[in-house]
Design an enzyme around this catalytic site. Structure first.
Site, PDB file in Angstrom:
ATOM      1  N   ARG A  44       0.871  -1.173   0.000  1.00 21.64           N
ATOM      2  CA  ARG A  44       0.000   0.000   0.000  1.00 21.64           C
ATOM      3  C   ARG A  44       0.901   1.213   0.000  1.00 21.64           C
ATOM      4  O   ARG A  44       2.107   1.113   0.047  1.00 21.64           O
ATOM      5  CB  ARG A  44      -0.958   0.002   1.190  1.00 21.64           C
ATOM      6  N   ARG A  78      -7.627  -0.429  -6.847  1.00 25.02           N
ATOM      7  CA  ARG A  78      -7.945   0.618  -5.853  1.00 25.02           C
ATOM      8  C   ARG A  78      -8.140   1.929  -6.626  1.00 25.02           C
ATOM      9  O   ARG A  78      -7.440   2.182  -7.593  1.00 25.02           O
ATOM     10  CB  ARG A  78      -6.825   0.791  -4.807  1.00 25.02           C
ATOM     11  N   GLN A 176      -1.667   2.407   9.965  1.00 20.45           N
ATOM     12  CA  GLN A 176      -0.404   2.534   9.234  1.00 20.45           C
ATOM     13  C   GLN A 176       0.601   3.394  10.011  1.00 20.45           C
ATOM     14  O   GLN A 176       1.809   3.178   9.932  1.00 20.45           O
ATOM     15  CB  GLN A 176      -0.634   3.158   7.852  1.00 20.45           C
ATOM     16  N   ASP A 217      -2.152  10.813  -1.966  1.00 22.36           N
ATOM     17  CA  ASP A 217      -2.552   9.814  -2.959  1.00 22.36           C
ATOM     18  C   ASP A 217      -2.940  10.457  -4.277  1.00 22.36           C
ATOM     19  O   ASP A 217      -2.990   9.786  -5.313  1.00 22.36           O
ATOM     20  CB  ASP A 217      -3.693   8.969  -2.395  1.00 22.36           C
ATOM     21  N   ASN A 226      -5.746  12.239   0.650  1.00 21.60           N
ATOM     22  CA  ASN A 226      -4.812  11.451   1.446  1.00 21.60           C
ATOM     23  C   ASN A 226      -5.603  10.658   2.475  1.00 21.60           C
ATOM     24  O   ASN A 226      -6.819  10.800   2.593  1.00 21.60           O
ATOM     25  CB  ASN A 226      -3.767  12.359   2.117  1.00 21.60           C
ATOM     26  N   LYS A 227      -4.874   9.802   3.205  1.00 18.60           N
ATOM     27  CA  LYS A 227      -5.535   8.921   4.171  1.00 18.60           C
ATOM     28  C   LYS A 227      -6.560   9.645   5.038  1.00 18.60           C
ATOM     29  O   LYS A 227      -6.310  10.765   5.506  1.00 18.60           O
ATOM     30  CB  LYS A 227      -4.455   8.296   5.058  1.00 18.60           C
TER      31      LYS A 227
HETATM   32  C1  LIG Z   1       3.629   8.063  -0.045  1.00 15.11           C
HETATM   33  S1  LIG Z   1       1.958   8.227  -0.254  1.00 15.11           S
HETATM   34  C2  LIG Z   1       1.300   7.101   0.912  1.00 15.11           C
HETATM   35  C3  LIG Z   1      -0.170   7.348   1.142  1.00 15.11           C
HETATM   36  O1  LIG Z   1      -0.911   6.154   0.896  1.00 15.11           O
HETATM   37  C4  LIG Z   1      -1.565   5.804   2.100  1.00 15.11           C
HETATM   38  O2  LIG Z   1      -2.783   5.169   1.899  1.00 15.11           O
HETATM   39  P1  LIG Z   1      -2.871   3.548   1.973  1.00 15.11           P
HETATM   40  O3  LIG Z   1      -2.047   3.124   3.147  1.00 15.11           O
HETATM   41  O4  LIG Z   1      -4.356   3.291   2.124  1.00 15.11           O
HETATM   42  O5  LIG Z   1      -2.331   3.081   0.645  1.00 15.11           O
HETATM   43  C5  LIG Z   1      -1.748   7.112   2.804  1.00 15.11           C
HETATM   44  O6  LIG Z   1      -2.790   7.867   2.213  1.00 15.11           O
HETATM   45  C6  LIG Z   1      -0.400   7.732   2.568  1.00 15.11           C
HETATM   46  O7  LIG Z   1      -0.319   9.087   2.787  1.00 15.11           O
END
Ligand SMILES: CSC[C@H]1O[C@H](OP(=O)(O)O)[C@H](O)[C@@H]1O
EC number: 5.3.1.23
Length: 313
Positions: A44, A78, A176, A217, A226-227
């Site tokens: 991810r 995704r 995360q 993202d 973003n998250k």
């Molecule tokens: C370096 S960008 C990482 C970005 O992706 C994460 O989402 P996920 O863990 O669901 O893929 C999160 O938004 C991070 O900021």
């Protein structure tokens, strides 16, 4: 520790659902194995998803699968991180130009790390000695082919002799921040503290956070996706005058679209209902589980890229 590597015509992905308790790699023999790994969050992070998708195209090429068919299926894994779509299209273009998918994927992985090092160098210019930096989710080497974006800024500041410390929020529901970012900082002895998501505003109100640096993202007109939880951190930062930076490669930019047109991934209810496999609410509970939110441009101090620090779109 590598996020992913290619060996003997197979893709090995660090299974990030097991970190920090276990370090194990998933062996991907087919492009569908990679799709499953992306959907189940074994890999991810926007750049990491992009590079994994490029290697999925290489597996599809080896399998003799029509690359346009594979591309469509990989892109459906995704919806929010634009890097996934960019990477697959890069491979299709490169193959049209006579290159192999694997050559393209290998180059993409190398370039991702070089890009992140440049992001880190520019990011270092906005970090002061003694800063306490809050970060959300994981935008570290585990979210990329290596080095990281937001955590790359922290690595660069440390490498430049700055005495910084990091505050990671846990980042419910998949944690995360607690599981991945804390782990990365501890691996390099960078001082790190863990907080629950809802303590970020409190820390800023007490004046204990000097900067916020997060990943992205998608960067588009009007803001950044973003998250989930990034918006709450940004609102608190605005309220308490804490500089709020987004670290992202240009491959995350989607300049032709408005950020509010991006599909916000809705993930399965079990991620919220359960913790370590145990229910925290009854199974019949109605759940909303958006995986991302949108930080509007006026909440963002600057976007740290490999081309410099840019104004939000
Ligand atoms: C370096 S960008 C990482 C970005 O992706 C994460 O989402 P996920 O863990 O669901 O893929 C999160 O938004 C991070 O900021």
């Amino acid at each position: 520790m590598e996020t992913l590597y290619w060996k003997d015509n197979k893709l090995y992905l660090l299974d990030q659902t097991l970190i920090p308790m276990e370090v194990q790699y998933v062996e991907c023999l087919t492009y569908k194995d990679v799709i499953d790994a992306i959907q189940t969050m074994k890999v991810r992070g926007a750049p990491a998803i992009g590079v994994a998708a490029a290697y999925a195209m290489a597996l599809a090429e080896n399998e003799g699968i029509d690359l346009d068919v594979a591309a469509r299926e990989i892109k459906s894994s995704r919806p929010t991180a634009v890097n996934l779509f960019w990477a697959v299209d890069q491979v299709l273009k490169s193959v049209d130009d006579g290159n192999s998918a694997i050559e393209t994927a290998n180059l993409m992985a190398i370039n991702d790390i070089r890009t992140n090092e440049k992001i880190g160098a520019y990011g270092n210019t906005v970090i002061d000695d003694g800063d306490t930096i809050l970060t959300h989710c994981n935008a570290g080497s585990l979210a990329c082919a290596g080095y990281g974006t937001a955590l790359g800024v922290i690595r660069s500041a440390v490498a430049n002799g700055k005495d910084v410390d990091v505050v990671c929020d846990e980042t419910r529901p998949l944690l995360q921040g607690a599981r991945l970012s804390v782990f990365e900082m501890q691996q390099e002895n960078i001082p790190v503290r863990l907080i629950v998501d809802s303590a970020a505003g409190h820390m800023m109100q007490k004046g204990e956070i000097d900067k916020v640096v997060i990943g992205a993202d998608r960067v588009a007109q009007g803001g950044v996706a973003n998250k989930i939880g990034s918006l709450m951190v940004a609102l608190a930062a605005k309220r308490y005058d804490v500089p709020f930076y987004v670290a992202a490669p240009m491959s995350t930019f989607d300049v032709d679209n408005n950020i509010f047109d991006v599909t916000i991934e809705e993930r399965q209810k079990e991620e919220v209902l359960k913790f370590n496999g145990k229910n925290i609410a009854s199974d019949e509970t109605v759940v909303e589980n958006p995986a991302f939110d949108i930080v509007e441009s006026d909440l963002i101090t600057g976007i740290i890229t490999e081309e410099g620090i840019k104004k939000p779109l």
